[in-house]
Write an enzyme that holds these catalytic residues in place. Structure first.
Site, PDB file in Angstrom:
ATOM      1  N   ASP A   6      81.331   3.245 113.013  1.00 47.74           N
ATOM      2  CA  ASP A   6      80.855   3.716 111.727  1.00 47.74           C
ATOM      3  C   ASP A   6      80.294   2.524 110.972  1.00 47.74           C
ATOM      4  OD1 ASP A   6      81.149   6.462 110.118  1.00 47.74           O
ATOM      5  OD2 ASP A   6      81.179   4.801 108.703  1.00 47.74           O
ATOM      6  N   GLN A   7      79.466   2.817 110.005  1.00 44.18           N
ATOM      7  CA  GLN A   7      78.817   1.758 109.238  1.00 44.18           C
ATOM      8  C   GLN A   7      78.844   2.116 107.756  1.00 44.18           C
ATOM      9  OE1 GLN A   7      74.414   1.283 109.455  1.00 44.18           O
ATOM     10  NE2 GLN A   7      74.863  -0.741 110.253  1.00 44.18           N
TER      11      GLN A   7
END
Length: 199
Positions: free
Chosen positions: A76-77
């Protein structure tokens, strides 16, 4: 027999990074409510990097529960500007507001990657890229978004540095893989260490 590798994501960008590196894997999207997970962290003082890690781990554990013998990659970012965390823009007006806020400033892309086997998290990593956007005129932002179209809505910053979004930047401090959303070099090193890929 080699351990199957599953990417807990349907992101074509992340899948392309793994494929280009010669990794054999399956892709399966996690079924979690990302905003609900994030909301639970809202009052804890969690840093943007920690939020990215928690989301990556939640995705990996969700998919890992269906594939106990596989090695699951969760990622995830988050994009953070000072204390504000940005999410994917809902529409082109939101994308315009994103770019206006980021214009002339340095923000961080925090890319988390987690490895899970069954219900056990065995490795975590966060890569951070510092992105300095040049000062953008509102009229240019409008022309840019008209040129790139709806792809602007597919990333947290409303840009893709692998495309025309590169024109928005003055300076980038960080590796390409972290920017795209999957820190490949530390991931490959860990997969080799685990014997999941040829070392």
């Amino acid at each position: 027999m080699t351990t199957p590798i599953i990417l807990a994501s349907k992101s074509p960008f992340r899948a392309a990074l793994l494929k280009n590196a010669g990794i054999t894997f399956l892709a399966e999207a996690a079924e979690i409510d990302e905003r609900a997970v994030e909301a639970a962290l809202h009052d804890t003082g969690a840093a943007p990097e920690d939020i990215a890690l928690v989301l990556a781990e939640a995705k990996a554990l969700n998919v890992g529960g269906h594939h106990p013998d596989a090695l699951v990659i969760g990622c995830d970012q988050t994009l953070s500007l000072d204390d504000e965390i940005f999410h994917k823009p809902a529409d082109m007006e939101a994308a315009r507001r994103h770019l206006l806020k980021l214009s002339g400033k340095t923000h961080n892309l925090n890319s988390a990657v987690v490895l899970v086997r069954g219900e056990e998290t065995i490795w975590r990593h966060v890569g951070v890229a510092r992105m300095t956007m040049r000062t953008l005129e509102p009229a240019f932002i409008g022309r840019h978004l008209a040129s790139v179209g709806d792809i602007a809505l597919s990333s947290v910053g409303a840009y893709q540095v692998e495309g025309e979004g590169l024109q928005l930047f003055e300076e980038i401090d960080g590796d390409y893989f972290t920017i795209v959303g999957l820190p490949m070099l530390p991931l490959l090193a860990e997969l080799r260490k685990l014997g999941a890929i040829d070392g």
